[in-house]
Design a protein around this motif. Structure first.
Motif, PDB file in Angstrom:
ATOM      1  N   ASP A   1     -11.501  -5.275  -2.498  1.00 52.45           N
ATOM      2  CA  ASP A   1     -11.862  -3.881  -2.213  1.00 52.45           C
ATOM      3  C   ASP A   1     -13.176  -3.509  -2.880  1.00 52.45           C
ATOM      4  O   ASP A   1     -13.978  -2.746  -2.313  1.00 52.45           O
ATOM      5  CB  ASP A   1     -10.749  -2.945  -2.693  1.00 52.45           C
TER       6      ASP A   1
ATOM      7  N   LEU B   1      -5.520  -3.602  13.008  1.00 49.30           N
ATOM      8  CA  LEU B   1      -5.724  -2.435  12.149  1.00 49.30           C
ATOM      9  C   LEU B   1      -5.847  -1.158  12.963  1.00 49.30           C
ATOM     10  O   LEU B   1      -5.275  -0.116  12.609  1.00 49.30           O
ATOM     11  CB  LEU B   1      -6.995  -2.629  11.307  1.00 49.30           C
TER      12      LEU B   1
ATOM     13  N   GLY C   1      -2.433  -0.446  14.587  1.00 52.81           N
ATOM     14  CA  GLY C   1      -1.303  -0.302  13.669  1.00 52.81           C
ATOM     15  C   GLY C   1      -0.192  -1.291  13.923  1.00 52.81           C
ATOM     16  O   GLY C   1       0.970  -1.018  13.623  1.00 52.81           O
TER      17      GLY C   1
ATOM     18  N   ASP D   1      -1.312  -3.937   6.856  1.00 47.65           N
ATOM     19  CA  ASP D   1      -2.716  -3.792   6.475  1.00 47.65           C
ATOM     20  C   ASP D   1      -3.122  -4.755   5.367  1.00 47.65           C
ATOM     21  O   ASP D   1      -4.202  -5.362   5.425  1.00 47.65           O
ATOM     22  CB  ASP D   1      -2.988  -2.352   6.028  1.00 47.65           C
ATOM     23  N   SER D   2      -2.286  -4.918   4.333  1.00 44.64           N
ATOM     24  CA  SER D   2      -2.668  -5.768   3.205  1.00 44.64           C
ATOM     25  C   SER D   2      -2.833  -7.218   3.645  1.00 44.64           C
ATOM     26  O   SER D   2      -3.778  -7.899   3.229  1.00 44.64           O
ATOM     27  CB  SER D   2      -1.626  -5.674   2.089  1.00 44.64           C
TER      28      SER D   2
ATOM     29  N   ILE E   1      -6.135  -7.524   5.675  1.00 44.00           N
ATOM     30  CA  ILE E   1      -7.317  -7.494   4.818  1.00 44.00           C
ATOM     31  C   ILE E   1      -7.438  -8.796   4.033  1.00 44.00           C
ATOM     32  O   ILE E   1      -8.537  -9.326   3.842  1.00 44.00           O
ATOM     33  CB  ILE E   1      -7.265  -6.280   3.867  1.00 44.00           C
TER      34      ILE E   1
ATOM     35  N   ALA F   1     -13.228  -2.694   8.991  1.00 44.11           N
ATOM     36  CA  ALA F   1     -11.836  -2.807   8.545  1.00 44.11           C
ATOM     37  C   ALA F   1     -11.521  -1.771   7.485  1.00 44.11           C
ATOM     38  O   ALA F   1     -10.468  -1.118   7.515  1.00 44.11           O
ATOM     39  CB  ALA F   1     -11.574  -4.214   8.004  1.00 44.11           C
ATOM     40  N   ARG F   2     -12.426  -1.621   6.537  1.00 41.00           N
ATOM     41  CA  ARG F   2     -12.232  -0.634   5.470  1.00 41.00           C
ATOM     42  C   ARG F   2     -12.146   0.780   6.048  1.00 41.00           C
ATOM     43  O   ARG F   2     -11.285   1.570   5.649  1.00 41.00           O
ATOM     44  CB  ARG F   2     -13.398  -0.736   4.494  1.00 41.00           C
TER      45      ARG F   2
ATOM     46  N   GLU G   1      -8.821   1.324   7.976  1.00 40.11           N
ATOM     47  CA  GLU G   1      -7.704   1.456   7.040  1.00 40.11           C
ATOM     48  C   GLU G   1      -7.666   2.854   6.429  1.00 40.11           C
ATOM     49  O   GLU G   1      -6.600   3.470   6.314  1.00 40.11           O
ATOM     50  CB  GLU G   1      -7.841   0.389   5.949  1.00 40.11           C
ATOM     51  N   GLN G   2      -8.831   3.381   6.052  1.00 39.76           N
ATOM     52  CA  GLN G   2      -8.885   4.695   5.403  1.00 39.76           C
ATOM     53  C   GLN G   2      -8.672   5.832   6.403  1.00 39.76           C
ATOM     54  O   GLN G   2      -8.059   6.847   6.067  1.00 39.76           O
ATOM     55  CB  GLN G   2     -10.224   4.854   4.676  1.00 39.76           C
TER      56      GLN G   2
ATOM     57  N   LYS H   1      -6.754   5.715   8.929  1.00 37.24           N
ATOM     58  CA  LYS H   1      -5.316   5.752   9.174  1.00 37.24           C
ATOM     59  C   LYS H   1      -4.593   6.600   8.131  1.00 37.24           C
ATOM     60  O   LYS H   1      -3.659   7.349   8.450  1.00 37.24           O
ATOM     61  CB  LYS H   1      -4.767   4.322   9.181  1.00 37.24           C
ATOM     62  N   THR H   2      -5.016   6.511   6.866  1.00 44.45           N
ATOM     63  CA  THR H   2      -4.354   7.290   5.807  1.00 44.45           C
ATOM     64  C   THR H   2      -4.686   8.773   5.887  1.00 44.45           C
ATOM     65  O   THR H   2      -3.916   9.609   5.415  1.00 44.45           O
ATOM     66  CB  THR H   2      -4.766   6.758   4.418  1.00 44.45           C
TER      67      THR H   2
END
Length: 649
Positions: free
Chosen positions: A235, A519, A522, A526-527, A530, A565-566, A569-570, A572-573
């Motif tokens: 990260d 990603l 969904g 995710d982990s 990545i 990708a980053r 992922e963010q 989505k949150t």
């Protein structure tokens, strides 16, 4: 070149194991002591954890190869073509399984193929002695393994756990240098950090972690922290890549906002230069207060504030985790293991090419009726097994033949100049130390380990049997057969590199596309996604220099994929924090991104039309009443647009 004490100790320990194997072979009158000698150098490793992690698997692999030979060769000796194909398929299958496994267990498969070559090819002409030959080779290889294990109990060992911690410290120091250069470049246009090396080093931590579990007493207690630190490092790297792109965009399109960032940059630089672990209020305070400062809306929408806060927090967490690892603080047992990427097609191509090589060498051996021809296939197998988990360097055939010839020259000197005038084992040890200890020093360096094997192979041409024989005809026959095997193996490795380098790299990028699809849709964890993307990035950076004209495109594409990708992922949150209409619009964007990544084919395609849709959505979000979450989404969408290859102003 400066010789480190650890390298010298490794060389001495390996040489001592080889001499012990030779001495015991002479005492119990094994038929081919040279294989015990060779096995020591094939399986030795600089770190104690590497030796221990592979020991049991090596024994199992040796026994599996011996059992296979005893079961197949006597029954197929009357059908030489079928026999050769059976041996070749077994060796190819073992190599395939070894490559895709990627753990210490892979050595069981590698030794199963290696042992089959050592037993099978010399036994084809004398199948009636199959069991005796299999027993002898198993004893010799097993003796070599046992001697390496015995020497690993001596003091002054290098521990993989210590090496892992040293690599972590080096990575953090290099990342600190990159962060400093990056933040300075925002002020002075300087950027000198080597991103490729950082990504490769991050990917290599996983192998050291696996081996450290075998030589670090409290490893089970701290493994959870190490795995978490690996993910934080991934990260951290992604944050550095993203921040670099954001600062570049501010420099080009919004210098006013960049000027507002200067005091924050100065505070971060001052903290980094102090070397303190905890993030002071002088750094986090301005970053957090910027969220509520209307004058810094441009910085928030660029994503720079969010990335900067993540960067300093991530660095502090990395340092905190390192402190816990050093202190031996027990970690929670329920950590999620690192997920690696396995390229099944590349492994299959490697196994197929090796099988083809062995078929050609065996055919030449059978048609020529050359008694020593089996040595060519046997030593070719040893070379390709040794390189199966490594990236073969360019011109490997020429390098391998040159090194083997140098070793063979030393072997000739031993056989016809030194040994005839030597009497007794102590003189033999002294004579061999003159060549084997320098070779051990070479093999102590990870980047040179594989190149030491042809040298040792050449030295082993000297008569290391119980009964000395200085027969020039035998020497030249063995040299010719082994030179053919080494050259053919090197040529095959070079061919594999030439025909698969670009294709394998393209496949890495296509697998990245599949991960980005997962990603965006969904459909995956995710982990794990990545983890695999980070592993593929390390592999791509290793292969990129060999791609010449396509190198820069590959590096750029990998970095863009990490940014995308980053961002996905963010995003989505943050989805639950915006209105239902905005969520629907973002999901529509995600669906179009899924379609784009599902169809992308080449190294560098033009930015997709969905970038224009994102620009339209960002304009709409700018016109609405803006919460902090909405402004963060704008910044993340800009990051995503850059990851797709188009700057979003």
């Amino acid at each position: 070149m400066k010789i480190q004490a650890a390298s010298f100790i490794f060389s001495l320990r390996t040489f001592a194991a080889a001499m012990l194997a030779l001495y015991v072979s002479y005492v119990i009158d094994l038929s081919q002591p040279v294989w015990a000698f060779m096995t020591v150098y094939v399986i030795s490793a600089p770190f104690l954890g590497m030796v221990r992690s592979k020991a049991v698997y090596r024994i199992f692999g040796t026994l599996a190869g011996a059992v296979f030979c005893v079961a197949t060769i006597p029954n197929l000796v009357d059908a030489p073509v079928i026999l050769v194909l059976t041996i070749v398929c077994w060796i190819g299958g073992c190599l395939y399984l070894s490559i895709i496994d990627g753990t210490p267990r892979s050595y069981a498969f590698m030794l199963a193929g290696y042992t089959t070559a050592l037993i099978g090819f010399p036994s084809v002409n004398t199948p009636q002695n199959m069991f005796d030959i299999a027993l002898s080779r198993t004893e010799e290889i097993g003796l070599g393994i046992l001697c390496v294990q015995l020497m690993s109990t001596l003091p002054f060992q290098q521990h993989a756990g210590n090496a892992l911690l040293a690599h972590i410290d080096k990575w953090l120091a290099d990342a600190r240098l990159w962060a400093t250069d990056l933040l300075t470049s925002a002020r002075e246009d300087i950027l000198v950090a080597d991103r490729s090396r950082l990504m490769i080093d991050a990917a290599n931590l996983d192998a050291l972690r696996i081996h450290a579990s075998y030589d670090t007493p409290n490893f089970k207690n701290i493994e959870g922290w190490i795995v978490r630190l690996q993910r934080h490092i991934q990260d951290f790297f992604a944050d550095l890549v993203t921040l670099e792109a954001q600062l570049k965009a501010l420099k080009q399109h919004d210098r006013q906002s960049l000027a507002q960032l200067h005091p924050i940059i100065d505070a971060i630089l001052a903290w980094i230069k102090t070397g303190e672990d905890a993030v002071p209020e002088s750094v986090t305070g301005p970053l957090k207060r910027a969220r509520d400062n209307p004058a810094m809306v441009g910085l928030i929408k660029s994503g720079t504030i969010d990335t900067g806060l993540s960067l300093v927090t991530r660095r502090a967490e990395c340092m905190e985790l390192r402190a816990k690892i050093v202190a031996g603080v027990k970690a929670p047992p329920d950590h999620m293991p690192i997920t690696r990427y396995a390229d099944h097609r590349q492994a299959a191509i490697y196994a197929f090419c090796v099988a083809g090589l062995l078929c050609l060498l065996s055919s030449f051996w059978i048609l020529a009726s050359w008694p020593e021809g089996g040595f060519a296939a046997m030593f070719a197998t040893i070379i390709v097994c040794f390189f199966s988990s490594l990236e073969a360097p360019p011109k490997i055939a020429f390098i391998a033949l040159t090194l083997f010839s140098i070793g063979a020259l030393a072997g000739w000197c031993y056989n016809f100049v030194i040994f005839p005038h030597s009497d007794g084992f102590p003189l033999l040890v002294y004579a061999l130390s003159l060549s084997c200890i320098p070779i051990g020093l070479m093999m102590a360096r990870p980047e040179l380990t594989a190149l030491g094997l042809p040298l040792i192979q050449g030295v082993a041409l000297s008569s290391l049997q119980n009964r000395f024989s200085a027969d020039i005809t035998v020497f030249l026959n063995n040299f010719t057969a082994q030179a053919i095997g080494v050259t053919a193996a090197g040529a095959t490795l070079g061919l594999i590199r030439a025909i698969t380098l670009r294709d394998a790299t393209q496949r890495l990028l296509l697998e990245n596309d599949k991960s980005l699809v997962a990603l965006a849709s969904g459909t995956g964890a995710d982990s794990a996604i990545i983890d695999q993307m980070a592993h593929r990035a390390g592999m791509a950076f290793i292969r990129a220099p060999g791609l010449k004209n396509a190198r820069d495109k590959v590096v750029t594409r990998v970095l863009l994929d990490l940014q995308a990708a980053r961002a996905l992922e963010q995003i989505k949150t943050l989805l639950p924090s915006v209105s239902a209409d905005m969520q629907q619009a973002l999901r529509t964007i995600q669906e179009k991104i899924v379609i784009y990544f599902s169809r992308r084919q080449s190294f560098a395609e033009p930015p997709p039309a969905v970038c224009d849709d994102m620009r339209t959505l960002m304009q709409r979000m700018n016109q609405d009443v803006q919460s902090y979450e909405t402004m963060r989404l704008i910044g993340l969408m800009k990051n995503l647009s850059r990851g797709l290859g188009k700057e979003a102003v």
